[in-house]
Write an enzyme that holds these catalytic residues in place. Sequence first.
Site, PDB file in Angstrom:
ATOM      1  N   ASP A   1       0.899  -1.127  -0.124  1.00  0.00           N
ATOM      2  CA  ASP A   1      -0.119  -0.003   0.153  1.00  0.00           C
ATOM      3  C   ASP A   1       0.823   1.266  -0.074  1.00  0.00           C
ATOM      4  O   ASP A   1       1.613   1.499   0.945  1.00  0.00           O
ATOM      5  CB  ASP A   1      -1.126   0.053   1.117  1.00  0.00           C
ATOM      6  CG  ASP A   1      -1.618   1.207   1.121  1.00  0.00           C
ATOM      7  OD1 ASP A   1      -2.750   1.068   0.301  1.00  0.00           O
ATOM      8  OD2 ASP A   1      -1.588   1.983   1.959  1.00  0.00           O
TER       9      ASP A   1
ATOM     10  N   TYR B   1       3.132   9.852   0.491  1.00  0.00           N
ATOM     11  CA  TYR B   1       4.182   9.372   1.582  1.00  0.00           C
ATOM     12  C   TYR B   1       5.666   9.758   1.162  1.00  0.00           C
ATOM     13  O   TYR B   1       6.529   9.452   2.022  1.00  0.00           O
ATOM     14  CB  TYR B   1       3.925   7.777   1.730  1.00  0.00           C
ATOM     15  CG  TYR B   1       2.663   7.298   2.177  1.00  0.00           C
ATOM     16  CD1 TYR B   1       1.713   8.412   2.639  1.00  0.00           C
ATOM     17  CD2 TYR B   1       2.305   6.032   1.791  1.00  0.00           C
ATOM     18  CE1 TYR B   1       0.237   7.952   3.292  1.00  0.00           C
ATOM     19  CE2 TYR B   1       0.895   5.431   2.501  1.00  0.00           C
ATOM     20  CZ  TYR B   1      -0.027   6.398   2.809  1.00  0.00           C
ATOM     21  OH  TYR B   1      -1.058   6.011   3.244  1.00  0.00           O
TER      22      TYR B   1
ATOM     23  N   LYS C   1      -2.107   6.535  -4.241  1.00  0.00           N
ATOM     24  CA  LYS C   1      -3.475   7.218  -4.283  1.00  0.00           C
ATOM     25  C   LYS C   1      -3.082   8.607  -4.469  1.00  0.00           C
ATOM     26  O   LYS C   1      -1.923   9.096  -4.338  1.00  0.00           O
ATOM     27  CB  LYS C   1      -3.391   7.391  -2.418  1.00  0.00           C
ATOM     28  CG  LYS C   1      -3.600   5.984  -1.767  1.00  0.00           C
ATOM     29  CD  LYS C   1      -3.838   6.176  -0.272  1.00  0.00           C
ATOM     30  CE  LYS C   1      -3.731   4.840   0.331  1.00  0.00           C
ATOM     31  NZ  LYS C   1      -2.440   4.708   1.053  1.00  0.00           N
TER      32      LYS C   1
ATOM     33  N   HIS D   1      -7.116   9.867  -2.097  1.00  0.00           N
ATOM     34  CA  HIS D   1      -6.637   9.571  -0.843  1.00  0.00           C
ATOM     35  C   HIS D   1      -7.442  10.373   0.265  1.00  0.00           C
ATOM     36  O   HIS D   1      -7.926   9.626   1.316  1.00  0.00           O
ATOM     37  CB  HIS D   1      -5.384  10.246  -0.821  1.00  0.00           C
ATOM     38  CG  HIS D   1      -4.528   9.758   0.038  1.00  0.00           C
ATOM     39  ND1 HIS D   1      -2.740   9.762   0.346  1.00  0.00           N
ATOM     40  CD2 HIS D   1      -4.549   9.241   1.520  1.00  0.00           C
ATOM     41  CE1 HIS D   1      -2.556   9.140   1.377  1.00  0.00           C
ATOM     42  NE2 HIS D   1      -3.681   9.097   2.127  1.00  0.00           N
TER      43      HIS D   1
HETATM   44  P1  NDP Z   1      -0.370   0.562  11.799  1.00  0.00           P
HETATM   45  O1  NDP Z   1      -1.543   0.457  12.752  1.00  0.00           O
HETATM   46  O2  NDP Z   1      -0.102  -0.375  10.970  1.00  0.00           O
HETATM   47  O3  NDP Z   1       0.887   0.597  13.036  1.00  0.00           O
HETATM   48  C1  NDP Z   1       1.904   0.774  12.584  1.00  0.00           C
HETATM   49  C2  NDP Z   1       2.993   0.778  13.894  1.00  0.00           C
HETATM   50  O4  NDP Z   1       2.946  -0.190  14.541  1.00  0.00           O
HETATM   51  C3  NDP Z   1       4.416   1.384  13.593  1.00  0.00           C
HETATM   52  O5  NDP Z   1       4.672   2.067  14.549  1.00  0.00           O
HETATM   53  C4  NDP Z   1       4.958  -0.069  13.597  1.00  0.00           C
HETATM   54  O6  NDP Z   1       6.245   0.021  13.919  1.00  0.00           O
HETATM   55  C5  NDP Z   1       4.355  -0.769  14.515  1.00  0.00           C
HETATM   56  N1  NDP Z   1       4.159  -2.094  14.673  1.00  0.00           N
HETATM   57  C6  NDP Z   1       3.883  -2.996  13.613  1.00  0.00           C
HETATM   58  N2  NDP Z   1       3.807  -4.119  13.754  1.00  0.00           N
HETATM   59  C7  NDP Z   1       3.990  -4.419  15.118  1.00  0.00           C
HETATM   60  C8  NDP Z   1       3.981  -5.370  15.807  1.00  0.00           C
HETATM   61  N3  NDP Z   1       3.834  -6.726  15.611  1.00  0.00           N
HETATM   62  N4  NDP Z   1       4.062  -5.257  17.540  1.00  0.00           N
HETATM   63  C9  NDP Z   1       4.193  -4.015  17.790  1.00  0.00           C
HETATM   64  N5  NDP Z   1       4.264  -2.864  16.983  1.00  0.00           N
HETATM   65  C10 NDP Z   1       4.177  -2.972  15.788  1.00  0.00           C
HETATM   66  O7  NDP Z   1      -0.175   1.995  11.436  1.00  0.00           O
HETATM   67  P2  NDP Z   1      -0.438   2.956  10.238  1.00  0.00           P
HETATM   68  O8  NDP Z   1      -1.170   4.299  10.543  1.00  0.00           O
HETATM   69  O9  NDP Z   1       1.004   3.082   9.475  1.00  0.00           O
HETATM   70  O10 NDP Z   1      -1.456   2.307   9.191  1.00  0.00           O
HETATM   71  C11 NDP Z   1      -0.945   1.288   8.266  1.00  0.00           C
HETATM   72  C12 NDP Z   1      -1.058   1.728   6.754  1.00  0.00           C
HETATM   73  O11 NDP Z   1      -2.232   1.986   6.284  1.00  0.00           O
HETATM   74  C13 NDP Z   1      -0.010   2.924   6.626  1.00  0.00           C
HETATM   75  O12 NDP Z   1       1.347   2.693   6.461  1.00  0.00           O
HETATM   76  C14 NDP Z   1      -0.634   3.124   5.364  1.00  0.00           C
HETATM   77  O13 NDP Z   1      -0.227   2.276   4.235  1.00  0.00           O
HETATM   78  C15 NDP Z   1      -2.151   3.197   5.351  1.00  0.00           C
HETATM   79  N6  NDP Z   1      -2.618   4.347   5.903  1.00  0.00           N
HETATM   80  C16 NDP Z   1      -3.587   4.924   4.927  1.00  0.00           C
HETATM   81  C17 NDP Z   1      -4.188   6.326   5.394  1.00  0.00           C
HETATM   82  C18 NDP Z   1      -5.080   6.849   4.309  1.00  0.00           C
HETATM   83  O14 NDP Z   1      -5.487   7.953   4.480  1.00  0.00           O
HETATM   84  N7  NDP Z   1      -5.687   6.160   3.439  1.00  0.00           N
HETATM   85  C19 NDP Z   1      -3.868   7.116   6.539  1.00  0.00           C
HETATM   86  C20 NDP Z   1      -2.968   6.166   7.421  1.00  0.00           C
HETATM   87  C21 NDP Z   1      -2.337   4.922   7.325  1.00  0.00           C
HETATM   88  P3  NDP Z   1       7.647  -0.403  13.113  1.00  0.00           P
HETATM   89  O15 NDP Z   1       7.506   0.137  11.677  1.00  0.00           O
HETATM   90  O16 NDP Z   1       8.731   0.516  14.073  1.00  0.00           O
HETATM   91  O17 NDP Z   1       7.898  -1.803  13.302  1.00  0.00           O
END
Ligand code: NDP
Length: 314
Positions: free
Chosen positions: A45, A50, A75, A106
Amino acid sequence: MSGPSIKLSSGYDIPLIGLGTWQSKPEEVVNAVHSALEAGYRHIDCAWGYGNEKDVGEGIRKSGVPRSEIFITSKLWSTYHRRVEECLDQSLTNLGVDYLDLYLIHWPVPLNQNGNHPMIPTLPDGTRDVDKEWKLSDTWKQLEALVAKGKIRSIGVSNFSEYNLEKILPTATIVPAVNQLELHVFNPQHKLLAYLKSKNIIPQAYSPLGSTGSPLLKDEDIVSISEKHSLSAADVLLGYLLAKQIVILPKSVTPARIVANFKGAQEALSKLTPEDVAKLDGLAAAGKQKRFITPPWPVYLGFEDWPQPYPKPE
Ligand code: NDP
Protein backbone atom coordinates in the site's frame (compact mmCIF):
# COMPACT_ATOMS: atom_id res chain seq x y z
CA MET A 1 2.44 -18.84 0.85
CA SER A 2 0.99 -15.61 -0.53
CA GLY A 3 -1.91 -15.49 1.94
CA PRO A 4 -5.67 -15.16 1.52
CA SER A 5 -7.32 -12.91 -1.05
CA ILE A 6 -10.78 -11.59 -1.93
CA LYS A 7 -12.40 -10.63 -5.25
CA LEU A 8 -13.06 -6.99 -6.04
CA SER A 9 -16.07 -5.81 -8.07
CA SER A 10 -13.58 -5.08 -10.89
CA GLY A 11 -12.99 -8.85 -11.19
CA TYR A 12 -9.41 -8.70 -9.85
CA ASP A 13 -8.31 -10.47 -6.66
CA ILE A 14 -6.77 -8.42 -3.85
CA PRO A 15 -4.56 -10.06 -1.19
CA LEU A 16 -6.18 -9.50 2.22
CA ILE A 17 -2.80 -8.71 3.83
CA GLY A 18 -0.80 -5.76 2.50
CA LEU A 19 2.26 -3.91 3.80
CA GLY A 20 1.62 -0.29 4.84
CA THR A 21 4.32 2.26 3.93
CA TRP A 22 3.20 5.56 5.49
CA GLN A 23 5.94 7.11 7.66
CA SER A 24 8.43 4.47 6.49
CA LYS A 25 11.64 6.39 5.92
CA PRO A 26 13.11 6.02 2.42
CA GLU A 27 16.21 4.27 3.77
CA GLU A 28 14.04 1.81 5.75
CA VAL A 29 11.31 1.07 3.25
CA VAL A 30 13.56 -0.59 0.63
CA ASN A 31 14.38 -3.31 3.12
CA ALA A 32 10.83 -3.43 4.54
CA VAL A 33 9.32 -4.08 1.10
CA HIS A 34 12.01 -6.63 0.29
CA SER A 35 11.44 -8.43 3.64
CA ALA A 36 7.66 -8.41 3.14
CA LEU A 37 7.84 -9.90 -0.34
CA GLU A 38 10.28 -12.52 0.92
CA ALA A 39 7.86 -13.37 3.77
CA GLY A 40 4.98 -13.95 1.34
CA TYR A 41 3.22 -10.56 1.16
CA ARG A 42 2.02 -9.83 -2.37
CA HIS A 43 0.35 -6.48 -1.69
CA ILE A 44 1.99 -3.10 -0.99
CA ASP A 45 0.00 0.00 0.00
CA CYS A 46 1.65 3.21 -1.22
CA ALA A 47 0.72 6.84 -1.83
CA TRP A 48 2.16 9.80 -3.71
CA GLY A 49 1.85 11.70 -0.43
CA TYR A 50 4.16 9.33 1.48
CA GLY A 51 7.17 10.61 -0.49
CA ASN A 52 8.86 7.20 -0.59
CA GLU A 53 7.52 5.53 -3.74
CA LYS A 54 10.95 5.50 -5.44
CA ASP A 55 12.28 3.47 -2.51
CA VAL A 56 9.26 1.15 -2.50
CA GLY A 57 9.98 0.50 -6.18
CA GLU A 58 13.60 -0.26 -5.36
CA GLY A 59 12.48 -2.78 -2.69
CA ILE A 60 10.17 -4.47 -5.19
CA ARG A 61 12.95 -4.83 -7.75
CA LYS A 62 15.44 -5.99 -5.12
CA SER A 63 13.08 -8.81 -4.09
CA GLY A 64 13.13 -10.36 -7.54
CA VAL A 65 9.38 -11.11 -7.26
CA PRO A 66 7.82 -10.47 -10.69
CA ARG A 67 5.68 -7.32 -10.98
CA SER A 68 2.74 -9.44 -12.20
CA GLU A 69 2.60 -11.27 -8.85
CA ILE A 70 2.39 -8.09 -6.75
CA PHE A 71 -0.73 -6.02 -6.03
CA ILE A 72 0.36 -2.38 -5.89
CA THR A 73 -1.88 0.44 -4.66
CA SER A 74 -1.19 4.15 -4.78
CA LYS A 75 -3.29 7.23 -4.00
CA LEU A 76 -4.11 10.55 -5.62
CA TRP A 77 -2.89 13.44 -3.50
CA SER A 78 -5.38 16.19 -2.63
CA THR A 79 -3.72 19.00 -4.67
CA TYR A 80 -4.12 16.83 -7.81
CA HIS A 81 -7.92 16.31 -7.97
CA ARG A 82 -8.09 18.45 -11.14
CA ARG A 83 -5.14 16.64 -12.78
CA VAL A 84 -5.36 13.00 -11.83
CA GLU A 85 -3.21 11.62 -14.66
CA GLU A 86 -0.32 13.93 -13.70
CA CYS A 87 -0.25 12.54 -10.16
CA LEU A 88 -0.70 8.95 -11.33
CA ASP A 89 2.14 9.27 -13.85
CA GLN A 90 4.47 10.49 -11.10
CA SER A 91 3.60 7.45 -8.96
CA LEU A 92 4.12 5.07 -11.91
CA THR A 93 7.52 6.63 -12.66
CA ASN A 94 8.56 6.64 -9.00
CA LEU A 95 7.54 3.02 -8.48
CA GLY A 96 9.03 1.99 -11.83
CA VAL A 97 5.88 0.23 -13.05
CA ASP A 98 3.59 0.78 -16.02
CA TYR A 99 0.24 0.13 -14.32
CA LEU A 100 -1.24 0.10 -10.83
CA ASP A 101 -3.51 -2.61 -9.47
CA LEU A 102 -5.49 -0.07 -7.46
CA TYR A 103 -5.63 3.73 -7.39
CA LEU A 104 -7.50 5.57 -4.65
CA ILE A 105 -8.64 9.13 -4.02
CA HIS A 106 -6.65 9.63 -0.81
CA TRP A 107 -9.05 12.15 0.81
CA PRO A 108 -12.44 13.49 -0.25
CA VAL A 109 -11.01 17.01 0.06
CA PRO A 110 -9.58 18.69 -3.07
CA LEU A 111 -6.95 21.28 -2.11
CA ASN A 112 -5.99 24.38 -4.09
CA GLN A 113 -3.40 23.30 -6.66
CA ASN A 114 -2.15 26.90 -6.95
CA GLY A 115 -1.93 27.55 -3.22
CA ASN A 116 1.05 28.50 -1.07
CA HIS A 117 2.35 24.90 -0.78
CA PRO A 118 2.40 22.05 -3.35
CA MET A 119 1.15 19.48 -0.84
CA ILE A 120 -0.67 21.20 2.02
CA PRO A 121 -1.61 24.75 0.97
CA THR A 122 -2.97 26.94 3.74
CA LEU A 123 -5.02 30.13 3.99
CA PRO A 124 -3.79 33.20 5.90
CA ASP A 125 -5.67 31.98 9.01
CA GLY A 126 -3.62 28.74 8.93
CA THR A 127 -6.46 26.42 7.85
CA ARG A 128 -6.03 24.21 4.81
CA ASP A 129 -6.82 25.80 1.46
CA VAL A 130 -9.74 23.70 0.15
CA ASP A 131 -10.68 23.87 -3.56
CA LYS A 132 -14.41 24.35 -2.91
CA GLU A 133 -15.30 24.83 -6.59
CA TRP A 134 -14.23 21.31 -7.60
CA LYS A 135 -16.62 18.35 -7.58
CA LEU A 136 -15.54 14.90 -6.37
CA SER A 137 -17.62 13.35 -9.14
CA ASP A 138 -15.31 15.03 -11.68
CA THR A 139 -12.24 13.58 -9.96
CA TRP A 140 -13.87 10.18 -10.17
CA LYS A 141 -14.55 10.60 -13.93
CA GLN A 142 -10.81 11.16 -14.44
CA LEU A 143 -10.01 7.94 -12.56
CA GLU A 144 -12.53 6.04 -14.70
CA ALA A 145 -10.86 7.36 -17.87
CA LEU A 146 -7.47 6.06 -16.66
CA VAL A 147 -8.92 2.55 -16.22
CA ALA A 148 -10.06 2.72 -19.85
CA LYS A 149 -6.52 3.82 -20.80
CA GLY A 150 -5.03 0.73 -19.11
CA LYS A 151 -2.96 2.60 -16.52
CA ILE A 152 -5.04 1.35 -13.53
CA ARG A 153 -6.84 -1.96 -13.04
CA SER A 154 -9.19 -1.06 -10.16
CA ILE A 155 -10.18 2.26 -8.62
CA GLY A 156 -11.45 3.19 -5.20
CA VAL A 157 -11.60 5.80 -2.49
CA SER A 158 -10.18 6.43 0.95
CA ASN A 159 -11.58 8.29 3.95
CA PHE A 160 -14.99 8.50 2.27
CA SER A 161 -18.07 8.52 4.50
CA GLU A 162 -21.47 7.55 3.10
CA TYR A 163 -22.03 11.30 2.57
CA ASN A 164 -19.01 11.52 0.26
CA LEU A 165 -19.69 8.24 -1.54
CA GLU A 166 -23.17 9.52 -2.40
CA LYS A 167 -21.50 12.45 -4.18
CA ILE A 168 -19.84 10.17 -6.73
CA LEU A 169 -22.11 7.11 -6.99
CA PRO A 170 -25.02 8.69 -8.94
CA THR A 171 -22.78 9.52 -11.93
CA ALA A 172 -20.19 6.76 -11.57
CA THR A 173 -19.90 4.21 -14.35
CA ILE A 174 -17.49 2.19 -12.18
CA VAL A 175 -18.44 1.64 -8.53
CA PRO A 176 -15.43 2.14 -6.20
CA ALA A 177 -13.87 -1.28 -5.62
CA VAL A 178 -12.66 -0.36 -2.13
CA ASN A 179 -12.87 2.28 0.58
CA GLN A 180 -9.70 2.53 2.68
CA LEU A 181 -10.57 3.69 6.19
CA GLU A 182 -9.27 3.90 9.71
CA LEU A 183 -10.57 0.55 10.99
CA HIS A 184 -9.53 -1.27 14.15
CA VAL A 185 -11.15 -2.52 17.33
CA PHE A 186 -11.43 1.00 18.78
CA ASN A 187 -12.93 2.38 15.55
CA PRO A 188 -14.96 -0.45 13.99
CA GLN A 189 -17.36 1.78 11.95
CA HIS A 190 -20.09 -0.88 11.93
CA LYS A 191 -22.68 1.33 10.20
CA LEU A 192 -20.37 2.40 7.37
CA LEU A 193 -19.24 -1.23 6.87
CA ALA A 194 -22.88 -2.32 6.45
CA TYR A 195 -23.39 0.44 3.86
CA LEU A 196 -20.23 -0.61 1.97
CA LYS A 197 -21.42 -4.22 1.94
CA SER A 198 -24.72 -3.13 0.40
CA LYS A 199 -22.75 -1.47 -2.44
CA ASN A 200 -20.21 -4.32 -2.87
CA ILE A 201 -17.35 -2.00 -1.84
CA ILE A 202 -14.55 -3.86 -0.02
CA PRO A 203 -13.27 -2.14 3.16
CA GLN A 204 -9.53 -1.79 3.69
CA ALA A 205 -8.26 -1.15 7.22
CA TYR A 206 -5.60 1.47 7.66
CA SER A 207 -3.93 1.83 11.06
CA PRO A 208 -5.15 -1.71 11.88
CA LEU A 209 -2.79 -1.81 14.89
CA GLY A 210 -3.77 1.68 16.07
CA SER A 211 -0.88 3.45 14.28
CA THR A 212 2.40 4.67 15.79
CA GLY A 213 2.58 4.31 19.59
CA SER A 214 -0.71 2.40 19.66
CA PRO A 215 -2.41 1.87 23.05
CA LEU A 216 -4.32 -1.07 21.54
CA LEU A 217 -1.30 -3.35 21.90
CA LYS A 218 -1.53 -2.97 25.69
CA ASP A 219 -5.31 -2.89 26.07
CA GLU A 220 -6.37 -5.39 28.74
CA ASP A 221 -9.30 -6.86 26.75
CA ILE A 222 -7.10 -7.44 23.70
CA VAL A 223 -4.20 -8.80 25.74
CA SER A 224 -6.55 -11.19 27.57
CA ILE A 225 -7.82 -12.66 24.25
CA SER A 226 -4.24 -12.90 22.95
CA GLU A 227 -3.04 -14.78 26.05
CA LYS A 228 -5.95 -17.21 25.83
CA HIS A 229 -4.84 -18.25 22.33
CA SER A 230 -1.03 -17.85 22.74
CA LEU A 231 -1.04 -15.02 20.21
CA SER A 232 0.40 -11.51 20.36
CA ALA A 233 -1.92 -8.51 20.74
CA ALA A 234 -0.97 -7.48 17.19
CA ASP A 235 -2.06 -10.91 15.90
CA VAL A 236 -5.46 -10.50 17.56
CA LEU A 237 -5.96 -6.99 16.14
CA LEU A 238 -5.14 -8.20 12.62
CA GLY A 239 -6.98 -11.54 12.83
CA TYR A 240 -10.12 -9.74 14.04
CA LEU A 241 -10.20 -7.65 10.85
CA LEU A 242 -9.47 -10.66 8.61
CA ALA A 243 -12.38 -12.50 10.27
CA LYS A 244 -14.60 -9.68 9.02
CA GLN A 245 -13.18 -9.99 5.45
CA ILE A 246 -11.48 -6.61 5.76
CA VAL A 247 -8.19 -6.02 3.91
CA ILE A 248 -5.44 -5.19 6.44
CA LEU A 249 -2.43 -2.92 5.80
CA PRO A 250 -0.14 -3.23 8.84
CA LYS A 251 2.93 -0.99 8.53
CA SER A 252 6.30 -1.99 9.86
CA VAL A 253 9.91 -1.35 8.95
CA THR A 254 11.08 -4.04 11.38
CA PRO A 255 11.69 -7.32 9.50
CA ALA A 256 10.77 -9.56 12.48
CA ARG A 257 7.43 -7.72 12.89
CA ILE A 258 6.77 -7.80 9.14
CA VAL A 259 7.10 -11.61 9.21
CA ALA A 260 5.17 -11.94 12.49
CA ASN A 261 2.25 -9.81 11.27
CA PHE A 262 1.85 -11.89 8.12
CA LYS A 263 1.92 -15.24 9.92
CA GLY A 264 0.20 -14.10 13.12
CA ALA A 265 -2.78 -12.50 11.35
CA GLN A 266 -3.54 -15.81 9.63
CA GLU A 267 -2.98 -17.83 12.79
CA ALA A 268 -5.33 -15.53 14.71
CA LEU A 269 -7.93 -15.89 11.95
CA SER A 270 -7.96 -19.62 12.56
CA LYS A 271 -8.01 -19.31 16.39
CA LEU A 272 -10.40 -16.45 17.18
CA THR A 273 -13.88 -17.69 18.08
CA PRO A 274 -17.15 -15.95 17.14
CA GLU A 275 -17.36 -14.95 20.83
CA ASP A 276 -13.93 -13.29 20.66
CA VAL A 277 -14.96 -11.39 17.54
CA ALA A 278 -18.25 -10.33 19.19
CA LYS A 279 -16.36 -9.12 22.27
CA LEU A 280 -13.93 -7.11 20.10
CA ASP A 281 -16.85 -5.77 18.03
CA GLY A 282 -18.36 -4.29 21.19
CA LEU A 283 -15.28 -2.59 22.73
CA ALA A 284 -15.81 0.78 21.04
CA ALA A 285 -19.46 0.98 22.09
CA ALA A 286 -18.40 0.00 25.61
CA GLY A 287 -16.42 3.25 25.90
CA LYS A 288 -13.17 2.63 24.02
CA GLN A 289 -14.09 4.40 20.76
CA LYS A 290 -11.02 6.25 19.47
CA ARG A 291 -9.57 7.54 16.22
CA PHE A 292 -5.84 8.01 15.81
CA ILE A 293 -5.77 9.82 12.45
CA THR A 294 -7.45 13.24 12.61
CA PRO A 295 -6.25 15.69 9.97
CA PRO A 296 -7.68 19.20 10.31
CA TRP A 297 -9.53 19.48 6.99
CA PRO A 298 -11.84 22.50 7.37
CA VAL A 299 -14.80 20.80 5.64
CA TYR A 300 -17.65 18.50 6.62
CA LEU A 301 -16.50 14.89 6.18
CA GLY A 302 -19.71 13.16 7.23
CA PHE A 303 -18.31 10.60 9.68
CA GLU A 304 -20.64 10.19 12.66
CA ASP A 305 -17.76 8.92 14.80
CA TRP A 306 -15.36 11.67 13.69
CA PRO A 307 -16.62 14.73 15.51
CA GLN A 308 -15.70 17.89 13.67
CA PRO A 309 -16.81 21.47 14.13
CA TYR A 310 -17.80 21.81 10.47
CA PRO A 311 -21.54 21.85 9.68
CA LYS A 312 -23.08 19.81 6.85
CA PRO A 313 -23.35 22.07 3.77
CA GLU A 314 -26.89 22.77 2.44
P1 NDP B 1 -0.37 0.60 11.90
O1 NDP B 1 -1.63 0.42 12.66
O2 NDP B 1 -0.04 -0.33 10.80
O3 NDP B 1 0.81 0.66 12.98
C1 NDP B 1 2.14 0.89 12.61
C2 NDP B 1 2.97 0.99 13.89
O4 NDP B 1 2.93 -0.26 14.60
C3 NDP B 1 4.42 1.28 13.61
O5 NDP B 1 4.88 2.13 14.65
C4 NDP B 1 5.09 -0.10 13.70
O6 NDP B 1 6.43 0.03 14.14
C5 NDP B 1 4.26 -0.77 14.77
N1 NDP B 1 4.14 -2.23 14.62
C6 NDP B 1 3.97 -2.94 13.48
N2 NDP B 1 3.86 -4.26 13.74
C7 NDP B 1 3.98 -4.40 15.08
C8 NDP B 1 3.96 -5.51 15.94
N3 NDP B 1 3.80 -6.76 15.48
N4 NDP B 1 4.12 -5.30 17.28
C9 NDP B 1 4.27 -4.04 17.77
N5 NDP B 1 4.29 -2.93 16.98
C10 NDP B 1 4.15 -3.12 15.65
O7 NDP B 1 -0.36 2.12 11.41
P2 NDP B 1 -0.37 3.04 10.13
O8 NDP B 1 -1.03 4.28 10.58
O9 NDP B 1 0.95 3.09 9.51
O10 NDP B 1 -1.38 2.32 9.10
C11 NDP B 1 -0.99 1.27 8.26
C12 NDP B 1 -0.96 1.70 6.80
O11 NDP B 1 -2.24 2.14 6.35
C13 NDP B 1 -0.06 2.89 6.50
O12 NDP B 1 1.31 2.59 6.56
C14 NDP B 1 -0.57 3.30 5.14
O13 NDP B 1 -0.08 2.43 4.14
C15 NDP B 1 -2.07 3.14 5.36
N6 NDP B 1 -2.68 4.42 5.83
C16 NDP B 1 -3.56 5.05 4.99
C17 NDP B 1 -4.17 6.23 5.35
C18 NDP B 1 -5.13 6.87 4.42
O14 NDP B 1 -5.47 8.05 4.64
N7 NDP B 1 -5.59 6.17 3.40
C19 NDP B 1 -3.91 6.88 6.66
C20 NDP B 1 -3.01 6.12 7.51
C21 NDP B 1 -2.44 4.94 7.09
P3 NDP B 1 7.74 -0.26 13.22
O15 NDP B 1 7.48 0.21 11.83
O16 NDP B 1 8.79 0.54 13.92
O17 NDP B 1 7.99 -1.74 13.31
